[in-house]
Design a protein around this motif. Sequence first.
Motif, PDB file in Angstrom:
ATOM      1  N   LEU A  28       0.832  -1.206   0.000  1.00  0.00           N
ATOM      2  CA  LEU A  28       0.000   0.000   0.000  1.00  0.00           C
ATOM      3  C   LEU A  28       0.869   1.259   0.000  1.00  0.00           C
ATOM      4  CD1 LEU A  28      -2.783  -1.098   2.515  1.00  0.00           C
ATOM      5  CD2 LEU A  28      -3.167  -0.452   0.120  1.00  0.00           C
ATOM      6  N   ALA A  29       1.993   1.187   0.698  1.00  0.00           N
ATOM      7  CA  ALA A  29       2.905   2.330   0.725  1.00  0.00           C
ATOM      8  C   ALA A  29       3.483   2.619  -0.654  1.00  0.00           C
ATOM      9  CB  ALA A  29       4.025   2.082   1.730  1.00  0.00           C
ATOM     10  N   GLN A  30       3.580   1.588  -1.482  1.00  0.00           N
ATOM     11  CA  GLN A  30       4.123   1.762  -2.833  1.00  0.00           C
ATOM     12  C   GLN A  30       3.099   2.312  -3.808  1.00  0.00           C
ATOM     13  OE1 GLN A  30       6.102  -1.852  -4.237  1.00  0.00           O
ATOM     14  NE2 GLN A  30       6.784  -2.306  -2.163  1.00  0.00           N
ATOM     15  N   VAL A  31       1.823   1.970  -3.619  1.00  0.00           N
ATOM     16  CA  VAL A  31       0.825   2.330  -4.636  1.00  0.00           C
ATOM     17  C   VAL A  31      -0.060   3.512  -4.239  1.00  0.00           C
ATOM     18  CG1 VAL A  31       0.769  -0.069  -5.425  1.00  0.00           C
ATOM     19  CG2 VAL A  31      -0.971   0.729  -3.808  1.00  0.00           C
ATOM     20  N   ASP A  32      -0.094   3.861  -2.963  1.00  0.00           N
ATOM     21  CA  ASP A  32      -1.004   4.923  -2.514  1.00  0.00           C
ATOM     22  C   ASP A  32      -0.207   6.083  -1.926  1.00  0.00           C
ATOM     23  OD1 ASP A  32      -3.081   6.486  -1.699  1.00  0.00           O
ATOM     24  OD2 ASP A  32      -3.850   5.113  -0.180  1.00  0.00           O
ATOM     25  N   HIS A  33      -0.248   7.224  -2.612  1.00  0.00           N
ATOM     26  CA  HIS A  33       0.477   8.405  -2.146  1.00  0.00           C
ATOM     27  C   HIS A  33      -0.471   9.536  -1.785  1.00  0.00           C
ATOM     28  CE1 HIS A  33       3.986   6.284  -3.628  1.00  0.00           C
ATOM     29  NE2 HIS A  33       3.412   6.180  -4.813  1.00  0.00           N
ATOM     30  N   GLU A  34      -1.744   9.218  -1.643  1.00  0.00           N
ATOM     31  CA  GLU A  34      -2.743  10.246  -1.367  1.00  0.00           C
ATOM     32  C   GLU A  34      -3.335  10.142   0.040  1.00  0.00           C
ATOM     33  OE1 GLU A  34      -5.736  10.218  -4.354  1.00  0.00           O
ATOM     34  OE2 GLU A  34      -4.330  10.439  -6.021  1.00  0.00           O
ATOM     35  N   ASN A  35      -3.702   8.948   0.447  1.00  0.00           N
ATOM     36  CA  ASN A  35      -4.344   8.764   1.750  1.00  0.00           C
ATOM     37  C   ASN A  35      -3.314   8.752   2.875  1.00  0.00           C
ATOM     38  OD1 ASN A  35      -7.121   8.379   0.802  1.00  0.00           O
ATOM     39  ND2 ASN A  35      -6.321   6.510  -0.135  1.00  0.00           N
ATOM     40  N   ALA A  47       8.650  -1.938  15.431  1.00  0.00           N
ATOM     41  CA  ALA A  47       9.920  -2.031  14.693  1.00  0.00           C
ATOM     42  C   ALA A  47       9.730  -2.519  13.259  1.00  0.00           C
ATOM     43  CB  ALA A  47      10.883  -2.957  15.435  1.00  0.00           C
ATOM     44  N   HIS A  48       8.631  -3.199  12.989  1.00  0.00           N
ATOM     45  CA  HIS A  48       8.400  -3.722  11.646  1.00  0.00           C
ATOM     46  C   HIS A  48       8.035  -2.628  10.637  1.00  0.00           C
ATOM     47  CE1 HIS A  48       8.664  -7.947  12.678  1.00  0.00           C
ATOM     48  NE2 HIS A  48       7.872  -7.745  13.719  1.00  0.00           N
ATOM     49  N   PHE A  49       7.738  -1.430  11.118  1.00  0.00           N
ATOM     50  CA  PHE A  49       7.208  -0.390  10.230  1.00  0.00           C
ATOM     51  C   PHE A  49       8.072   0.871  10.245  1.00  0.00           C
ATOM     52  CE2 PHE A  49       3.655  -2.864  12.067  1.00  0.00           C
ATOM     53  CZ  PHE A  49       3.244  -3.512  10.914  1.00  0.00           C
ATOM     54  N   SER A  50       9.379   0.677  10.304  1.00  0.00           N
ATOM     55  CA  SER A  50      10.289   1.816  10.442  1.00  0.00           C
ATOM     56  C   SER A  50      10.648   2.477   9.118  1.00  0.00           C
ATOM     57  CB  SER A  50      11.571   1.368  11.157  1.00  0.00           C
ATOM     58  OG  SER A  50      12.186   0.310  10.433  1.00  0.00           O
ATOM     59  N   ASN A  51      10.393   1.821   7.991  1.00  0.00           N
ATOM     60  CA  ASN A  51      10.853   2.349   6.698  1.00  0.00           C
ATOM     61  C   ASN A  51       9.709   2.747   5.775  1.00  0.00           C
ATOM     62  OD1 ASN A  51      13.656   1.945   7.270  1.00  0.00           O
ATOM     63  ND2 ASN A  51      13.365  -0.240   6.889  1.00  0.00           N
ATOM     64  N   LEU A  52       8.625   3.201   6.336  1.00  0.00           N
ATOM     65  CA  LEU A  52       7.472   3.587   5.539  1.00  0.00           C
ATOM     66  C   LEU A  52       7.498   5.094   5.248  1.00  0.00           C
ATOM     67  CD1 LEU A  52       4.742   1.497   7.386  1.00  0.00           C
ATOM     68  CD2 LEU A  52       5.751   1.018   5.148  1.00  0.00           C
ATOM     69  N   PRO A  53       6.814   5.534   4.209  1.00  0.00           N
ATOM     70  CA  PRO A  53       6.784   6.971   3.882  1.00  0.00           C
ATOM     71  C   PRO A  53       6.060   7.792   4.939  1.00  0.00           C
ATOM     72  CG  PRO A  53       5.292   5.745   2.460  1.00  0.00           C
ATOM     73  CD  PRO A  53       6.079   4.730   3.213  1.00  0.00           C
ATOM     74  N   GLN A  54       6.137   9.111   4.791  1.00  0.00           N
ATOM     75  CA  GLN A  54       5.585  10.014   5.797  1.00  0.00           C
ATOM     76  C   GLN A  54       4.073   9.948   5.900  1.00  0.00           C
ATOM     77  OE1 GLN A  54       7.109  13.929   4.916  1.00  0.00           O
ATOM     78  NE2 GLN A  54       9.092  13.503   5.888  1.00  0.00           N
ATOM     79  N   THR A  55       3.419   9.430   4.886  1.00  0.00           N
ATOM     80  CA  THR A  55       1.963   9.290   4.939  1.00  0.00           C
ATOM     81  C   THR A  55       1.527   8.140   5.844  1.00  0.00           C
ATOM     82  OG1 THR A  55       2.116   8.018   2.889  1.00  0.00           O
ATOM     83  CG2 THR A  55       1.482  10.348   2.702  1.00  0.00           C
TER      84      THR A  55
END
Length: 387
Positions: A28-35, A47-55
């Motif tokens: 989802l982080a790769q395909v959704d840049h709006e929500n 710790a599993h979610f440390s490299n996700l975008p700012q959204t």
Amino acid sequence: MNIGINASALSAQMGGASLYILKIINALAQVDHENSYFIFTTAAGKAHFSNLPQTFSTIPCAPSKTITRLLWEQTVLPLAVCKKYKIRVLFSPNYTAPLFHPGVRSAVTIHDLSFFPMAEYYPRSRRIFRHIIRLSVKHSDRVISVSHFTKDDILKYVGAYEKKIRVIHVAADTRFLNEPPEDDLRQLRQKYKINNGYVLFIGFMEPRKNLERLLCAFAAIKDKIAHDLVIVGGHGWWYEQTYRRVEELGISGRVVFTGYAEDSEIPLFYRGAALFAFTSLYEGFGAAALESVFSDTPVLASDNSALPEVLGTAAAYVDPFNTDEIAEKMLHLLTSESALAELKKNCADVKVKYSWQKTARETLDVFNEYRESPSTKRPHERAGSNE
């Protein structure tokens, strides 16, 4: 739109549902840049979610104990947490969803219905999930089914909820497509003392996986093949009977138990195997078998549940209740280069149908069913009120 994801069910040993949670969030982080996404997890899960975008924001607010977590999912999560973060859609990727979720749309993923037809293969403590699944399906706005087979089982065992069900196949990670260095394969063999070619099983040791019949089939043909049987995976319930059966069959010298292996080692196990044996009694999807297909390793699979739907021509099929048939087909594949070559060729045709990005886009379509434009919102919603 603010989307909440209940990732509180992540376990230390990554089984199918835990891997789904991680993979779908990353996709989802790769395909959704709006929500905007809010991942609700435990302190250990953060710790599993440390490299996700700012959204994507990770909120470690969930309890770690199962019973406490289930109560939290029904009360604090929908009534306080979702309100605080102004959640429009709450995504529950692991069977259980809140029964009451005022002002919030709910989407839940159901991976399989094995608790219904195979209740005797589960401890009594786990059979409670039959009731939880029924209620989750009934009270959710959308139900994501990982296969058409699972959708049919929802309709059969839970109720006539066809209009709210969306079938979205999961996928295997692209890392299984890569050919590993020969040195890595050699080191894996040395570490686990795998000295011969091998038939592979990956999964938790539990009765539904049908390891007893696989062991009996292997014992029946062991003197006609040079391969060993390698069993990779952690302990499920009643796993002791698997070890006991190996001793009774006198095949302890030909069976390698690795225990729970490092995640980085799993692609190596697939690539080094001559055949992946997945004669499970019931699978809602069969992610491990698809990982084998991505690795170009042929599969011996059960002819029931979701496996034919998912694997297509990349597998040879057997009746999982027929030990003689399992033995005969396994022997044929291990002694016929042409049969294995044909399945390898078919792996290439099947694996192109699946990707996590495709899964994420279809999942996002479910969320976007509840997107509202400012003109359609009620006045107090346009003002940003949570009431």
